[in-house]
Every structure is written in C-alpha cells, then in structure tokens.
Design an enzyme around this catalytic site. Sequence first.
Site, short mmCIF file in Angstrom:
data_model
loop_
_atom_site.label_atom_id
_atom_site.label_comp_id
_atom_site.label_asym_id
_atom_site.label_seq_id
_atom_site.Cartn_x
_atom_site.Cartn_y
_atom_site.Cartn_z
N CYS A 191 0.87 -1.11 -0.02
CA CYS A 191 -0.04 0.11 -0.17
C CYS A 191 0.88 1.39 -0.08
O CYS A 191 0.27 2.35 0.02
CB CYS A 191 -1.11 0.10 1.09
SG CYS A 191 -2.36 -1.23 0.98
N HIS A 201 -12.93 10.01 -7.64
CA HIS A 201 -12.16 9.74 -8.74
C HIS A 201 -10.73 10.80 -8.39
O HIS A 201 -10.13 11.37 -9.25
CB HIS A 201 -12.63 9.99 -10.01
CG HIS A 201 -13.22 9.15 -10.47
ND1 HIS A 201 -14.55 8.30 -10.07
CD2 HIS A 201 -12.86 7.84 -11.14
CE1 HIS A 201 -15.02 7.42 -10.44
NE2 HIS A 201 -13.89 6.84 -11.23
N GLU A 230 -13.28 -0.19 2.80
CA GLU A 230 -12.15 -0.03 1.79
C GLU A 230 -12.20 -1.14 0.94
O GLU A 230 -12.06 -0.87 -0.33
CB GLU A 230 -10.89 0.09 2.67
CG GLU A 230 -9.75 0.35 1.67
CD GLU A 230 -8.32 0.49 2.42
OE1 GLU A 230 -8.41 1.78 2.81
OE2 GLU A 230 -7.59 -0.23 2.66
#
Length: 150
Positions: A25, A75, A136
Amino acid sequence: MSKIRITKQFTFETGHALYGYDGKCRNVHGHSYKLGVTVIGTPITDAAHVKFGMVIDFSDLKKIVKEEIVDVFDHATVFNQNTPHVELAQELKERGHHVILVDYQPTSENMVIDFANKIKSRLPENIALYSLRLQETESSYAEWFQSDNL
C-alpha cells in the site's frame, strides 16, 4: 419521543498511497469505497411540517455527504502532504488530475475521522452524527462512533 437512527449509504472511487508503509500500500492504488452515514434524532412531530415524521430528509443528508465527501474524493488521488509523493502529486495536478493533499496518513481510519468532522459541521442542530462506516475492500472497514469520541 423516541430517538431514531437513520443511515444512508454512498460509494466513491479514490486512489491513495501510504507514505512510509512497509507493504504494497506504499504504492499508488485505489479502492471502491462504501460509506455508511448514520445520524440520530427525533422525528418531526408537527403534522403541518413538510418533513413530518422524518428525523432528516434522506435527500438533505445526501446533499451534505455528497458536497463534503463524495464529490470531493470521488476519482481523486489522496496523498499525505508530507510524503515524497508531493512531486508526483504536483505532476498529476499539472496533467489535470484531481489530487488531494491531506495533513494525515490517508488510511481508512484517518479518512473516517476527517469525514466525521466534515459531516458534523454541516448537520442541523437537532441532528447528531451517530456513526460512520468506511469500507475499503470487501472484507475491511473502519468505523467511527460518536459515543467513542465524547
């Protein structure tokens, strides 16, 4: 009159990278987030009121969350403002990408705290934010409860 909790769910797509993290990550990647927003209050008892029987109109809650969270984060790519990714963030901005620099590590845990603060500031006086659930992945989420943060 009884206290009632109502929940509205939202979805948005956001990219991020975790500065200094020791796993995958640390790389730029994205998630299809699901956000559940629960508020608590008493239903309106005035039969002449257009929102009679409602704690808050779902469309009013939707407007707040869309303006504060969904429309901002959808986005977008979120980076910690202290990350070495700042150069990448600047380049992405110059190329027309939506980049958000925050003063925290953009984990689900920290994002849900940020979201709670943004939503609470916009709710009417008689309505309280009860909880948030930011999912998530299919199997991972962070939760925020007002009762844990008194």
